[in-house]
Each structure stands twice: as C-alpha cells, then as structure tokens.
Design an enzyme around this catalytic site. Structure first.
Site, short mmCIF file in Angstrom:
data_model
loop_
_atom_site.label_atom_id
_atom_site.label_comp_id
_atom_site.label_asym_id
_atom_site.label_seq_id
_atom_site.Cartn_x
_atom_site.Cartn_y
_atom_site.Cartn_z
CG ASP A 238 -2.29 1.66 3.34
OD1 ASP A 238 -2.96 1.82 2.31
OD2 ASP A 238 -2.78 1.70 4.49
CD GLU A 251 -2.18 5.54 3.96
OE1 GLU A 251 -2.89 5.74 2.97
OE2 GLU A 251 -2.64 5.22 5.09
#
Length: 337
Positions: A238, A251
C-alpha cells in the site's frame, strides 16, 4: 453513531466551485502524467461483470456485491468491487507486449462499506495494469514502479499549487519514499493494531510503501486482507501518506506484482479458496495463458482529498450519507456534495 470526525478548527482551502475546478484539473493532470510514467494506454472498463466468470474482486471475502439478473441473457451480473482481475484479462485480449499497459476509470459500488471520513459506498479509482517479464517479478521492480507513481503525484501537486496558491499551505509530498514490510512494523509494535502501527510509522515517514500484505505474519494474523487471486502477497503493498488535515496515515493506492500460476496455486490453498480453480479466469491463469503483470488502483477521491486538503471524502465526491454524518459535517460547516 457517526464515525466521521471533523478536526477542530478545520476550514477547507477551496470553496465549493473552486474545489470542482481543482478536481477537474487534478484528474486530467494525474491521468496523463501517470500514463506517461508507466507507458499506459487508456481503455474502457465495465461497470458490471458476469457473476460466473470470477472476474469480480472479492476484496476481503465478506463484502456482498450488488447483483442483478439480465433477463434477455439469462445470466446474473455483479457491479464491480474493483477491476483487479478484469484488467489482466484485458491485457490478454488486447495482446499487449512486455512493458505496455492500460489504465481506466473504475467506478464501483461497495454496499457494505462502513461510512467515515475516508469511505463511501461509491469507489472511484484509476485502475492500471502492465505486462512484465518473468525477470521483473522482484521487489526492486516493484519499488521502481512505486517511485514513478510518487513522482507523478509530485508533478500533479506542483501544478495544482501554481493554479491555486492557497494550496501552498499544505505540506508538499516528500522527495523520498520509505519502504518497510508489514512484518517489520509488527516486530516494532507487536502490541498495536495494524492501523496503529501505520500511524506510528507515518508520523516520521510521511510517504511510505508498506509491503507484504495478505499472508499471515509471525503473529498468525495478516496486516490486512487481500484476495488470494490477484496480488502476490510477497510482492505487493500500500502507498501511504501522512494526512496533515486528519493527522493520520492515509492510503492512496493498493498495488503489486500479480500472482504467477505458482503463487496463485499456493495462495488459493492457503486461503481455503480452492473452489475458484474452476472459474475461467483462474483456469487461464493456472494454465499460464495470462500475461505476468503488475498493477493497482489509485483512489481518485483519495488523491483529491490529500492534494486539496479536504477532511471528508464527501467534499470531493457525491454520495449518500447517514444522518449522524450529515449532522457532524453540518455542525462543523463542512459542505458535502
């Protein structure tokens, strides 16, 4: 009870219409810059897929797709959760060569999403996928790709700050990406939750690629869930930034080198999903007929939130919100689209 929290003293940098202008500019800039950086061509993508193909993304395996029948075909369709598998099949159909890739606007509905500052039932991403050679299935190649995406974000941010100088008060994206594995985070903070670990790390490393998500860590639990049939759990991650407005890890992208026939075989068994071997996508992949690829999704609304300094995703996308969320935002003077 609303999970939305508006920071004390928050005021948007841009008014309602300037926000719309900035979103339009941001999306055009980033799309073109990303395509140039990764050698991607734009293609059209489906809003729904046939349920029996196995092309829909199962996410964490518990989310229910929005389904409906198509009477004239006698088949059932599902609104996509994401295009992780569809993109790889598209590269196969387009006969793209090594080093060539595609990107598309992905629009999805995730009916079971818990609504908060970052999540709505509507998901919009730039989904991309690129053909790679066997020699490219390495951590080094993954890192190089991550750095190219980060540079595309920097270029987009620089232009936005020129067009809207008020955005200069927001922190610039750092020049360097920090790379760390989920296991290393667990080793540092074994008593914290995965999200707490991310927050602790991102405070001092505000642009980070967190690697190795999906497989159980030494604790016996994965850092986060990943479907077994698109990312190789050893070669994914991520892309996270420190969100100065929300004071939290944030994120922007989930991505990775995709499963090979060997890693798909292992991950299906490890996750208890051997029944998927009968689906068309999985049969083609296990037979080695699909290209080796790298790919991911980059949240459009997430990137808009970050680069425009917004506290709630409803400030950059239109959606449906519960009464508590609307009350919290209204009390803080936050206008949702």
């Amino acid at each position: 009870m609303a999970k939305t929290v508006i920071p004390q003293g928050y005021a948007p940098s841009l008014n309602l219409y300037d926000t719309q202008k900035a979103i339009g500019l941001l999306k055009r800039l980033f799309e073109d810059t990303l395509a140039g950086a990764l050698n991607l061509r734009r293609v059209s993508a489906p809003l729904f897929v046939e349920a029996s193909t196995g092309l829909n993304d199962d996410l964490n395996g518990v989310e229910r797709p929005v389904s409906f029948d198509v009477p004239f075909t006698g088949k059932d369709a599902q609104v996509v959760h994401s295009l992780a598998k569809w993109k790889r099949m598209a590269l196969y159909r387009y006969h793209f060569s090594v080093g060539e890739g595609l990107y598309t606007d992905m629009n999805a509905i995730r009916r079971d999403e818990e609504l908060d500052n970052l999540h709505s039932v509507y998901v919009d991403q730039w989904d991309w996928e690129k053909v790679i050679a066997p020699r490219d299935r390495t951590v080094e190649y993954l890192k190089t790709t991550v750095e190219a995406i980060a540079e595309a974000i920097r270029e987009t941010q620089a232009t936005l700050r020129s067009a809207f100088p008020v955005l200069l008060k927001l922190p610039a994206l750092p020049d360097t990406v920090s790379f760390i594995t989920a296991q290393e985070l667990e080793d540092r903070w074994p008593d914290k939750t995965p999200k707490e670990r991310e927050r602790e790390w991102l405070r001092d490393h505000p642009l980070t690629f967190l690697m190795g998500i999906g497989a159980p860590l030494r604790s016996g639990k994965p850092h986060d869930g990943r479907a077994p049939d698109y990312d190789d759990w050893a070669l994914n991650g991520d892309l996270l930034v420190w969100n100065s407005v929300l004071q939290n890890a944030f994120e922007l992208s989930s991505m990775g080198i995709r499963v090979s026939p060997e890693s798909l075989d292992a991950q299906l068994t490890a996750s208890g999903h051997d029944e998927r071997r009968t689906l068309l996508f999985h049969q083609l992949l296990l037979a080695g007929k699909l290209p080796l690829t790298i790919g991911g999704g980059i949240g459009q609304s997430r990137l808009c939130m970050y680069l425009l300094g917004k506290a709630h995703i409803g400030e950059v996308q239109a959606g449906i919100w519960d009464g508590d969320t609307l009350e919290v935002c209204q009390s803080a003077g936050v206008v949702l689209l």
